[in-house]
Design a protein around this motif. Structure first.
Motif, PDB file in Angstrom:
ATOM      1  N   GLY A  14       2.205  -1.628  -7.933  1.00 59.44           N
ATOM      2  CA  GLY A  14       1.565  -1.397  -6.648  1.00 59.44           C
ATOM      3  C   GLY A  14       0.192  -2.043  -6.559  1.00 59.44           C
ATOM      4  N   ARG A  15      -0.368  -2.037  -5.354  1.00 57.23           N
ATOM      5  CA  ARG A  15      -1.700  -2.581  -5.135  1.00 57.23           C
ATOM      6  C   ARG A  15      -2.711  -1.451  -5.088  1.00 57.23           C
ATOM      7  NH1 ARG A  15       0.201  -5.451  -0.047  1.00 57.23           N
ATOM      8  NH2 ARG A  15      -1.563  -4.337   0.856  1.00 57.23           N
ATOM      9  N   SER A  16      -3.933  -1.749  -5.512  1.00 51.06           N
ATOM     10  CA  SER A  16      -4.948  -0.700  -5.596  1.00 51.06           C
ATOM     11  C   SER A  16      -5.435  -0.231  -4.235  1.00 51.06           C
ATOM     12  CB  SER A  16      -6.137  -1.169  -6.436  1.00 51.06           C
ATOM     13  OG  SER A  16      -6.776  -2.284  -5.838  1.00 51.06           O
ATOM     14  N   ASP A  17      -5.156  -0.982  -3.176  1.00 49.76           N
ATOM     15  CA  ASP A  17      -5.508  -0.522  -1.836  1.00 49.76           C
ATOM     16  C   ASP A  17      -4.425   0.369  -1.239  1.00 49.76           C
ATOM     17  OD1 ASP A  17      -3.837  -2.740  -1.782  1.00 49.76           O
ATOM     18  OD2 ASP A  17      -4.516  -3.375   0.191  1.00 49.76           O
ATOM     19  N   GLN A  18      -3.308   0.523  -1.960  1.00 48.38           N
ATOM     20  CA  GLN A  18      -2.207   1.359  -1.483  1.00 48.38           C
ATOM     21  C   GLN A  18      -1.876   2.498  -2.433  1.00 48.38           C
ATOM     22  OE1 GLN A  18       0.932  -1.581  -1.099  1.00 48.38           O
ATOM     23  NE2 GLN A  18       0.403  -1.971   1.040  1.00 48.38           N
ATOM     24  N   TRP A  19      -2.332   2.372  -3.681  1.00 47.37           N
ATOM     25  CA  TRP A  19      -1.968   3.338  -4.713  1.00 47.37           C
ATOM     26  C   TRP A  19      -3.156   3.522  -5.652  1.00 47.37           C
ATOM     27  CZ3 TRP A  19       0.668   2.048  -9.846  1.00 47.37           C
ATOM     28  CH2 TRP A  19       1.091   3.213 -10.489  1.00 47.37           C
ATOM     29  N   THR A  20      -3.438   4.765  -6.027  1.00 49.53           N
ATOM     30  CA  THR A  20      -4.612   5.067  -6.845  1.00 49.53           C
ATOM     31  C   THR A  20      -4.646   4.257  -8.131  1.00 49.53           C
ATOM     32  OG1 THR A  20      -4.671   7.315  -5.981  1.00 49.53           O
ATOM     33  CG2 THR A  20      -5.891   6.906  -8.010  1.00 49.53           C
ATOM     34  N   HIS A  21      -3.503   4.091  -8.775  1.00 51.87           N
ATOM     35  CA  HIS A  21      -3.446   3.357 -10.034  1.00 51.87           C
ATOM     36  C   HIS A  21      -2.823   1.974  -9.851  1.00 51.87           C
ATOM     37  CE1 HIS A  21      -4.721   6.977 -12.070  1.00 51.87           C
ATOM     38  NE2 HIS A  21      -3.738   7.654 -11.489  1.00 51.87           N
ATOM     39  N   GLY A  22      -2.984   1.421  -8.674  1.00 54.34           N
ATOM     40  CA  GLY A  22      -2.410   0.116  -8.390  1.00 54.34           C
ATOM     41  C   GLY A  22      -3.221  -1.035  -8.957  1.00 54.34           C
ATOM     42  N   SER A  23      -2.683  -2.215  -8.792  1.00 55.95           N
ATOM     43  CA  SER A  23      -3.260  -3.436  -9.357  1.00 55.95           C
ATOM     44  C   SER A  23      -4.307  -4.043  -8.437  1.00 55.95           C
ATOM     45  CB  SER A  23      -2.140  -4.457  -9.602  1.00 55.95           C
ATOM     46  OG  SER A  23      -2.653  -5.748  -9.796  1.00 55.95           O
ATOM     47  N   HIS A  24      -5.466  -4.349  -9.016  1.00 53.23           N
ATOM     48  CA  HIS A  24      -6.501  -5.046  -8.252  1.00 53.23           C
ATOM     49  C   HIS A  24      -6.111  -6.500  -8.006  1.00 53.23           C
ATOM     50  CE1 HIS A  24      -8.983  -1.580  -8.597  1.00 53.23           C
ATOM     51  NE2 HIS A  24      -9.260  -1.729  -9.879  1.00 53.23           N
ATOM     52  N   THR A  25      -5.455  -7.132  -8.970  1.00 54.63           N
ATOM     53  CA  THR A  25      -5.109  -8.543  -8.782  1.00 54.63           C
ATOM     54  C   THR A  25      -4.014  -8.709  -7.740  1.00 54.63           C
ATOM     55  OG1 THR A  25      -3.536  -8.518 -10.643  1.00 54.63           O
ATOM     56  CG2 THR A  25      -5.807  -9.163 -11.120  1.00 54.63           C
ATOM     57  N   ARG A  26      -3.064  -7.777  -7.702  1.00 54.28           N
ATOM     58  CA  ARG A  26      -2.060  -7.826  -6.633  1.00 54.28           C
ATOM     59  C   ARG A  26      -2.728  -7.617  -5.275  1.00 54.28           C
ATOM     60  NH1 ARG A  26       3.351  -7.562  -8.216  1.00 54.28           N
ATOM     61  NH2 ARG A  26       3.654  -7.232 -10.466  1.00 54.28           N
ATOM     62  N   ARG A  27      -3.722  -6.767  -5.251  1.00 53.39           N
ATOM     63  CA  ARG A  27      -4.469  -6.533  -4.022  1.00 53.39           C
ATOM     64  C   ARG A  27      -5.144  -7.810  -3.531  1.00 53.39           C
ATOM     65  NH1 ARG A  27      -8.856  -1.639  -3.515  1.00 53.39           N
ATOM     66  NH2 ARG A  27      -9.739  -2.125  -1.457  1.00 53.39           N
ATOM     67  N   LEU A  28      -5.829  -8.508  -4.447  1.00 51.17           N
ATOM     68  CA  LEU A  28      -6.532  -9.728  -4.064  1.00 51.17           C
ATOM     69  C   LEU A  28      -5.568 -10.853  -3.697  1.00 51.17           C
ATOM     70  CD1 LEU A  28      -9.506  -9.977  -6.607  1.00 51.17           C
ATOM     71  CD2 LEU A  28      -9.528  -9.092  -4.265  1.00 51.17           C
ATOM     72  N   SER A  29      -4.507 -11.019  -4.472  1.00 49.38           N
ATOM     73  CA  SER A  29      -3.577 -12.112  -4.178  1.00 49.38           C
ATOM     74  C   SER A  29      -2.855 -11.879  -2.856  1.00 49.38           C
ATOM     75  CB  SER A  29      -2.578 -12.314  -5.320  1.00 49.38           C
ATOM     76  OG  SER A  29      -1.666 -11.243  -5.415  1.00 49.38           O
ATOM     77  N   ALA A  30      -2.496 -10.618  -2.570  1.00 51.67           N
ATOM     78  CA  ALA A  30      -1.846 -10.298  -1.296  1.00 51.67           C
ATOM     79  C   ALA A  30      -2.803 -10.553  -0.135  1.00 51.67           C
ATOM     80  CB  ALA A  30      -1.384  -8.846  -1.289  1.00 51.67           C
ATOM     81  N   GLN A  31      -4.065 -10.201  -0.332  1.00 52.87           N
ATOM     82  CA  GLN A  31      -5.065 -10.444   0.705  1.00 52.87           C
ATOM     83  C   GLN A  31      -5.219 -11.939   0.963  1.00 52.87           C
ATOM     84  OE1 GLN A  31      -8.974  -8.778  -0.033  1.00 52.87           O
ATOM     85  NE2 GLN A  31      -9.946 -10.199   1.382  1.00 52.87           N
ATOM     86  N   PHE A  32      -5.292 -12.722  -0.103  1.00 50.54           N
ATOM     87  CA  PHE A  32      -5.432 -14.167   0.055  1.00 50.54           C
ATOM     88  C   PHE A  32      -4.260 -14.724   0.855  1.00 50.54           C
ATOM     89  CE2 PHE A  32      -5.018 -18.575  -0.798  1.00 50.54           C
ATOM     90  CZ  PHE A  32      -6.287 -19.066  -1.039  1.00 50.54           C
ATOM     91  N   VAL A  33      -3.048 -14.377   0.452  1.00 55.91           N
ATOM     92  CA  VAL A  33      -1.859 -14.935   1.106  1.00 55.91           C
ATOM     93  C   VAL A  33      -1.766 -14.451   2.551  1.00 55.91           C
ATOM     94  CG1 VAL A  33       0.662 -15.019   1.065  1.00 55.91           C
ATOM     95  CG2 VAL A  33      -0.634 -15.230  -1.068  1.00 55.91           C
ATOM     96  N   ARG A  34      -2.082 -13.200   2.787  1.00 56.00           N
ATOM     97  CA  ARG A  34      -2.045 -12.674   4.151  1.00 56.00           C
ATOM     98  C   ARG A  34      -3.024 -13.427   5.056  1.00 56.00           C
ATOM     99  NH1 ARG A  34      -3.058  -7.986   2.850  1.00 56.00           N
ATOM    100  NH2 ARG A  34      -5.302  -7.897   3.278  1.00 56.00           N
TER     101      ARG A  34
END
Length: 234
Positions: A14-34
């Motif tokens: 998961g991403r850290s903007d959606q889940w307490t223990h989510g991934s910060h890198t998934r959060r950033l990469s998803a933001q970039f692509v979005r």
């Protein structure tokens, strides 16, 4: 139009903007692509999740097959190299490579290392000729305008060059050195720190990284808007 290759390597799903223990890198990469797709909706996006589909590690048979001239390969060699062939083809087709890479024990996740080992291929992404004057190796993806965006996260802080833990940071170099070796030498980096502290410093680092990502998307989108397609060689 260009092709963006989006790669995530965090073991956290998961991403850290959606889940307490989510991934910060998934959060950033998803933001970039979005943000990229909002600015350039016609660009193709290819996604690869290395945690969900980890590349097979390099083995003795793989090395044997990779260093055998294509015209001399036996059927089993083509089978051994089939996944690597797919990964190399994705990379060759990509103009912009966006990689989310957390720091695990001062280095990258093993899945990303396996990906790198599969795409650094003699005769495909780098050349080798013992009889060549001077350097016998050369990058085969050079001059194609490919660009790497590296989005990382760290539990501690001070991992930039010259800082308290700069010499222990083997993430960025571990990715950029082999990709530079094959010709991808344009790199942008953004990182989140203080993850293990989970305090206001982490929140400030996340906010700063997200702002950097937005600014980076804007800058690269403007720079690429008028770029002519590069000539690629398989």
């Amino acid at each position: 139009m260009i092709t963006l290759l989006h790669i995530d390597s965090s073991a956290r799903s998961g991403r850290s903007d959606q889940w307490t223990h989510g991934s910060h890198t998934r959060r950033l990469s998803a933001q970039f692509v979005r943000q990229w797709q909002e600015r350039r909706p016609r660009d193709a996006v290819v996604y690869r999740d290395l945690a969900e589909q980890p590349p097979a590690p390099v083995t003795g048979p793989w090395v044997h097959a990779a260093f055998t001239p294509p015209t001399q390969r036996e059927p089993w060699m083509h089978q051994v190299l089939s996944q690597s062939d797919d990964l190399v083809a994705e990379l060759i087709d990509a103009d912009l490579i966006v990689i989310g890479v957390p720091m695990y024990n001062f280095g990258m996740p093993s899945t990303l290392k396996a990906w790198i080992d599969n795409i650094v291929r003699v005769g495909r992404t780098f050349g080798f000729d013992r009889s060549r004057t001077g350097e016998p190796y050369w990058p085969m993806l050079a001059g194609q305008g490919k660009r790497l965006v590296l989005l990382s996260s760290r539990g501690d802080y001070g991992y930039e060059p010259g800082e308290r833990l700069g010499l222990r940071n083997h993430v960025e170099g571990g990715v950029t050195v082999p990709l530079d070796y094959i010709g991808i030498d344009q790199v942008d980096r953004v990182a989140i720190e203080y993850d293990e502290f989970s305090d206001k410093r982490l929140h400030a680092s996340i906010a700063a990284a997200e702002a950097e990502v937005d600014a980076l998307v804007e800058r690269l989108a403007v720079a690429l808007a008028g770029r002519r397609p590069a000539v690629r060689e398989a």
